[in-house]
Design an enzyme around this catalytic site. Structure first.
Site, PDB file in Angstrom:
ATOM      1  N   PHE A 125     -10.863 -30.274 -35.229  1.00  0.00           N
ATOM      2  CA  PHE A 125     -11.975 -29.322 -35.128  1.00  0.00           C
ATOM      3  C   PHE A 125     -12.302 -28.943 -33.691  1.00  0.00           C
ATOM      4  CE2 PHE A 125     -13.591 -33.703 -35.535  1.00  0.00           C
ATOM      5  CZ  PHE A 125     -14.056 -33.889 -34.248  1.00  0.00           C
ATOM      6  N   ARG A 129       0.232   0.474  -6.047  1.00  0.00           N
ATOM      7  CA  ARG A 129       1.587  -0.033  -5.862  1.00  0.00           C
ATOM      8  C   ARG A 129       1.836  -1.362  -6.595  1.00  0.00           C
ATOM      9  NH1 ARG A 129       3.240  -2.504  -0.487  1.00  0.00           N
ATOM     10  NH2 ARG A 129       1.314  -1.521   0.190  1.00  0.00           N
ATOM     11  N   TYR A 137     -14.489 -41.781 -44.717  1.00  0.00           N
ATOM     12  CA  TYR A 137     -15.395 -40.956 -43.910  1.00  0.00           C
ATOM     13  C   TYR A 137     -15.428 -39.525 -44.436  1.00  0.00           C
ATOM     14  CZ  TYR A 137     -17.271 -38.050 -40.239  1.00  0.00           C
ATOM     15  OH  TYR A 137     -18.020 -37.130 -39.562  1.00  0.00           O
ATOM     16  N   GLU A 140     -20.260 -37.378 -30.171  1.00  0.00           N
ATOM     17  CA  GLU A 140     -19.516 -36.188 -29.743  1.00  0.00           C
ATOM     18  C   GLU A 140     -19.719 -36.020 -28.240  1.00  0.00           C
ATOM     19  OE1 GLU A 140     -21.255 -33.294 -32.303  1.00  0.00           O
ATOM     20  OE2 GLU A 140     -20.522 -34.293 -34.115  1.00  0.00           O
ATOM     21  N   HIS A 180     -27.703 -28.314 -40.818  1.00  0.00           N
ATOM     22  CA  HIS A 180     -26.957 -27.738 -39.699  1.00  0.00           C
ATOM     23  C   HIS A 180     -27.269 -26.251 -39.482  1.00  0.00           C
ATOM     24  CE1 HIS A 180     -24.974 -31.523 -39.855  1.00  0.00           C
ATOM     25  NE2 HIS A 180     -23.948 -31.175 -39.099  1.00  0.00           N
ATOM     26  N   ASN A 209     -16.590 -27.771 -40.533  1.00  0.00           N
ATOM     27  CA  ASN A 209     -15.790 -28.243 -39.404  1.00  0.00           C
ATOM     28  C   ASN A 209     -14.707 -27.240 -39.069  1.00  0.00           C
ATOM     29  OD1 ASN A 209     -16.486 -30.822 -38.204  1.00  0.00           O
ATOM     30  ND2 ASN A 209     -16.211 -31.689 -40.244  1.00  0.00           N
ATOM     31  N   TYR A 237      -2.567  -1.160  -2.649  1.00  0.00           N
ATOM     32  CA  TYR A 237      -2.176  -2.156  -3.654  1.00  0.00           C
ATOM     33  C   TYR A 237      -2.564  -1.751  -5.074  1.00  0.00           C
ATOM     34  CZ  TYR A 237      -1.206  -5.550   0.085  1.00  0.00           C
ATOM     35  OH  TYR A 237      -0.691  -6.197   1.175  1.00  0.00           O
TER      36      TYR A 237
END
Length: 663
Positions: free
Chosen positions: A480, A428, A195, A565, A225, A338, A425
């Protein structure tokens, strides 16, 4: 007022008609007027013969300067042209025909190619020596950082945001990279199917790619991409992305070609930075889209910026810096895209600025405590020893170091009568609230530092431990996935926002006379003057905005890549919105510190502690006391820059033996 506006518009209309007449006359006579800039001089040059090469325009411009007594001479092989359009410019060559590249009224700048020529000569000389996998950088005063995939920390990464800092890869790292690369070559030679090496990607992983198409596969995955949108990342962020990606490859589990790393190192060292849009990643399978925009510049496509050229076509920018577009090899494409380097590049800036914010917040709180007649008993070491959270103890120690003490006494603390035995607060409980913010910052730094030095590629290529030839594994896994940095930055946004929550409440106490016993809105003659009234409103608006930005984007997921995905981190948005939270917080702290210094004016002649007086003097170098209403935005901007640049903390550190917050 209405008439003045009308008169202005009428004059603009008349001017426009005159401009149109002149433009029409030029068009009829076929004359262009080009605005030329050369070495700081501006010349309007009429062009009758538009079929000439562009260099004739340069000759005409220099002749006009020489006629005016200015000695300038250039040669066609020593210059190039920048054509400006809107907020960008484009590189054009002296040999280009004028009518093909210019229009009437265009602005061009003639650039002398002195620096690029030196760079090309240096590259030529390097090529004449024995080839080296990584460019040899001559000795200079420039800082050099060696990347090995294992030891990059936050401070070093942020240092590498600076374009003057160079990078290199050590010989030992290169040797390992060569061994891992051989694994990829063996797979192809043996006809094995793995792959990401010789298959499609995602749901297309079942498709086996012919050997003759493997290099094309690398190009295709990068080009396809590049689908990002939005504003470009800053040059500093792009440099960090580049460095982080090189560090991933230097880890030695990607199997990319060594020549690819050489190209990337060269580009970083020459500040050749691709255009990377800010939007388009879901944070798994890593930051595919922005990393593809980074990668496409390596092959000379898309847009690119460098200090030598400005914005231009990537191939032109590379060549002007003595480089050539890179020719991808097997697996180079997927090795570039990736990983979580977009998230981490922004996350690193968020983390550094968050550290500066909590440092500043301690200082501002100490000063506000003093001017509002607060008590120091709440920071007693015994109190925090019986609730021993690390951050809480460190915050309390920092408060003790800055507030009234035997070492640094405060006149105000000793001499101004206190009207209450217990503080609110926001005065403090600072150690208890900001302590968890400090612990979160340290937690996030640990996660991001691990991520900086992690192999986030897919597939990963491993050499077997026994080191026998041909003994290896290629594994498709999920390193990834951006969940770690996504969650960390969501946590950091929430934790940092709490600093702003506390600061905004203290600003309210400073400007509200019923709480502070000071003049309303910290100004003389309130009513006539509004003082810091709207400064508090601005801080409230920023804090409210941060509340909405603190919703964790990593709580969301969207299925992508046709269901392959099916869980993503949304870490890109986690990083981007965390940065917005920090920027808002810096402005809130700037407003608080400005108000605290103004409040100190009304406590004079009494003084506060020496460290806090030093901070007061620092602020007063940029911001004068508010005597009457004036424009305040520039004041807050000046102090915000001090916060971002850590100037406030650096000032008090001159009075402290050690940093009580960070080791």
């Amino acid at each position: 007022m209405v008439w003045k506006n009308f008169e202005h518009e009428a004059m603009k209309s008349i001017e426009k008609r005159e401009e149109n007449k002149i433009a029409t006359l030029r068009k009829v006579l076929n004359i262009m007027c080009i605005h030329v800039k050369i070495q700081g001089y501006n010349i309007a040059v009429p062009v009758v013969n538009q079929l000439q090469a562009l260099f004739h325009l340069a000759r005409e411009a220099t002749q006009r300067l020489q006629d005016s007594g200015i000695d300038i001479d250039i040669q066609s092989d020593q210059c190039y042209f920048k054509k400006f359009y809107r907020d960008e410019f484009y590189i054009i060559k002296p040999s280009d025909i004028i009518k093909d590249v210019l229009s009437d009224g265009d602005l061009v700048e003639i650039m002398i190619k002195k620096e690029p020529k030196k760079r090309k000569e240096a590259v030529r000389k390097r090529s004449e020596r024995e080839p080296s996998p990584v460019p040899v950088v001559p000795e200079s005063k420039t800082t050099m950082v060696e990347l090995d995939g294992n030891s990059l920390d936050l401070d070093t990464l942020m240092l590498l945001s600076d374009g003057d800092v160079k990078i290199s890869i050590g010989d030992g790292t290169l040797l390992h990279l060569g061994e891992v690369r051989q694994v990829v070559k063996d797979i192809i030679e043996q006809g094995l199917v793995r792959y990401g090496i010789n298959t499609g990607y995602g749901i297309l992983s079942k498709v086996v790619i012919e050997d003759t198409n493997l290099e094309q596969l690398s190009y295709n995955v990068i080009r396809s991409h590049c689908a990002g949108v939005g504003e470009p990342l800053s040059p500093e962020t792009v440099r960090r992305m580049f460095v982080l990606r090189i560090n991933v490859l230097a880890k030695g589990a990607s199997g990319c070609s060594i020549e690819l790393i050489e190209q990337m190192v060269n580009m970083v060292n020459n500040n050749c930075l691709p255009f990377i849009p800010a939007q388009g990643t879901v944070g798994a399978s890593g930051d595919l889209c922005p990393l593809a925009h980074l990668a496409v510049g390596i092959i000379g496509e898309g847009r690119m910026w460098s200090p030598v050229t400005g914005w231009g076509d990537a191939s032109d920018v590379l060549r002007e810096n003595g480089l050539e577009p890179f020719k991808l090899k097997v697996k180079d494409g997927i090795s570039l895209i990736n990983g979580t380097q977009f998230i981490c590049a922004i996350g690193a800036e968020v983390l550094q600025r968050a550290k500066n914010c909590i440092r500043t917040a301690i200082v501002t709180n100490a000063l506000v405590l003093d001017v509002l007649e607060g008590h120091i008993e709440a920071f007693d070491e015994r109190v925090h020893a019986v609730r021993p959270h690390p951050g809480q103890g460190r915050i309390a120690a920092a408060m003790r170091a800055l507030c009234h003490s035997k070492k640094y006494p405060s006149e105000m603390y000793d001499k101004i009568e206190k009207h209450d035995v217990q503080d609110p607060y926001t005065l403090r409980c600072v150690p208890q609230v900001l302590g968890v913010t400090l612990d979160t910052i340290n937690f996030v730094e640990n996660i991001l530092t691990t991520e900086f030095n992690s192999a986030t590629d897919n597939p990963l290529v491993f050499l077997q431990k026994d080191g026998q030839p041909g003994d290896h594994d290629v594994i498709s896994a999920g390193n990834f996935h951006g969940e770690y940095p996504a969650k960390a930055l969501d946590f950091l946004a929430i934790a940092a926002h709490e600093i702003g929550n506390m600061a905004e409440r203290r600003i309210e106490r400073l400007v509200n006379p019923t709480m502070s016993k000071l003049p309303a809105f910290l100004v003389e003659n309130p009513g006539l003057n509004s003082g810091f009234m709207i400064a508090h409103v601005t801080s409230a608006a920023l804090v409210s905005e941060n509340k909405t930005l603190c919703f964790p984007s990593s709580a969301d997921t969207q299925t992508t890549s046709a269901g392959k995905e099916d869980h993503v981190s949304m870490g890109g948005w986690s990083a981007r919105k965390a940065l917005r939270v920090i920027k808002n917080l810096e402005n809130v702290l700037a407003i608080e510190l400005t108000c605290a210094c103004q409040a100190l004016e009304f406590r004079r002649p009494h003084t506060t502690t020496e460290p806090l007086e030093a901070v007061y003097r620092l602020v007063r170098t940029k911001v004068e006391p508010l005597v009457k209403d004036r424009y305040l935005a520039d004041d807050f901007k000046a102090v915000q820059e001090m916060v971002q640049g850590n100037r406030i903390w650096q000032t008090v550190m001159e009075y402290l033996d050690a940093d009580p917050l960070f080791d």
